[in-house]
Motif scaffolding. Structure first.
Motif, PDB file in Angstrom:
ATOM      1  N   THR A   1       1.488  -9.740   8.935  1.00 53.45           N
ATOM      2  CA  THR A   1       0.233  -9.106   8.542  1.00 53.45           C
ATOM      3  C   THR A   1       0.599  -7.742   7.979  1.00 53.45           C
ATOM      4  O   THR A   1       1.223  -6.929   8.662  1.00 53.45           O
ATOM      5  CB  THR A   1      -0.729  -8.955   9.735  1.00 53.45           C
ATOM      6  N   ASP A   2       0.228  -7.517   6.707  1.00 55.10           N
ATOM      7  CA  ASP A   2       0.593  -6.273   6.021  1.00 55.10           C
ATOM      8  C   ASP A   2      -0.636  -5.612   5.416  1.00 55.10           C
ATOM      9  O   ASP A   2      -1.566  -6.291   4.960  1.00 55.10           O
ATOM     10  CB  ASP A   2       1.589  -6.550   4.886  1.00 55.10           C
ATOM     11  N   GLU A   3      -0.603  -4.290   5.369  1.00 54.88           N
ATOM     12  CA  GLU A   3      -1.607  -3.523   4.640  1.00 54.88           C
ATOM     13  C   GLU A   3      -1.208  -3.565   3.166  1.00 54.88           C
ATOM     14  O   GLU A   3      -0.045  -3.301   2.832  1.00 54.88           O
ATOM     15  CB  GLU A   3      -1.653  -2.075   5.128  1.00 54.88           C
ATOM     16  N   GLU A   4      -2.162  -3.904   2.319  1.00 53.06           N
ATOM     17  CA  GLU A   4      -1.889  -4.006   0.894  1.00 53.06           C
ATOM     18  C   GLU A   4      -3.050  -3.435   0.102  1.00 53.06           C
ATOM     19  O   GLU A   4      -4.072  -3.045   0.655  1.00 53.06           O
ATOM     20  CB  GLU A   4      -1.681  -5.475   0.483  1.00 53.06           C
TER      21      GLU A   4
ATOM     22  N   ALA B   1       0.838  -1.201   0.000  1.00 53.18           N
ATOM     23  CA  ALA B   1       0.000   0.000   0.000  1.00 53.18           C
ATOM     24  C   ALA B   1       0.872   1.249   0.000  1.00 53.18           C
ATOM     25  O   ALA B   1       0.639   2.193   0.748  1.00 53.18           O
ATOM     26  CB  ALA B   1      -0.930  -0.033   1.208  1.00 53.18           C
TER      27      ALA B   1
ATOM     28  N   GLY C   1      -7.266  -1.007   1.081  1.00 57.86           N
ATOM     29  CA  GLY C   1      -7.756  -1.513   2.357  1.00 57.86           C
ATOM     30  C   GLY C   1      -7.697  -3.012   2.537  1.00 57.86           C
ATOM     31  O   GLY C   1      -8.457  -3.577   3.308  1.00 57.86           O
TER      32      GLY C   1
ATOM     33  N   ARG D   1      -5.916  -6.302   4.019  1.00 61.70           N
ATOM     34  CA  ARG D   1      -4.990  -6.708   5.077  1.00 61.70           C
ATOM     35  C   ARG D   1      -4.686  -8.186   4.848  1.00 61.70           C
ATOM     36  O   ARG D   1      -5.578  -9.025   4.936  1.00 61.70           O
ATOM     37  CB  ARG D   1      -5.608  -6.503   6.449  1.00 61.70           C
TER      38      ARG D   1
END
Length: 106
Positions: A50-53, A12, A37, A39
């Motif tokens: 765990t990454d925001e992508e 992101a 949005g 995750r």
């Protein structure tokens, strides 16, 4: 003609916008929708992350897929990007024709 939707997650950090534009400008994709949005939770190198992508939904054809996948591997910042092609079994015929025309496989 066979339309594909290629799923590809990306950081992101804005890199997906540049990838999307390149794929469309190079006529490897008819359209790329970037969904924010996302995750993602995954295991990588023995650790859980765990990454925001963002998720790119890339519209192309089966014939155009090999070139698209090769270019996506060159452009993508990840060492091992998610590149999953899903065959569209039913599509609005004029849309499918437009996709094929945009990627030069009609």
């Amino acid at each position: 003609m066979s339309v594909l939707i290629v799923h590809c997650s990306c950081a992101a950090d804005g890199s997906a916008a540049a990838i999307a534009r390149t794929l469309v400008e190079e006529r490897l994709a008819a359209c790329v929708s970037v969904l924010p949005g996302i995750r993602s939770t995954f295991r990588w190198r023995g650790e859980t992350h765990t990454d925001e992508e963002v998720l790119m939904l890339i519209k192309t054809t089966a014939e155009g897929y090999p070139a698209l996948a090769a270019r996506l591997l060159e452009l993508h910042p990840y060492e091992l990007p998610e590149i999953i092609a899903v065959d569209v079994s039913v599509a609005h015929a004029p849309y499918a024709e437009w996709v094929a025309h945009q990627v030069g496989t009609s």
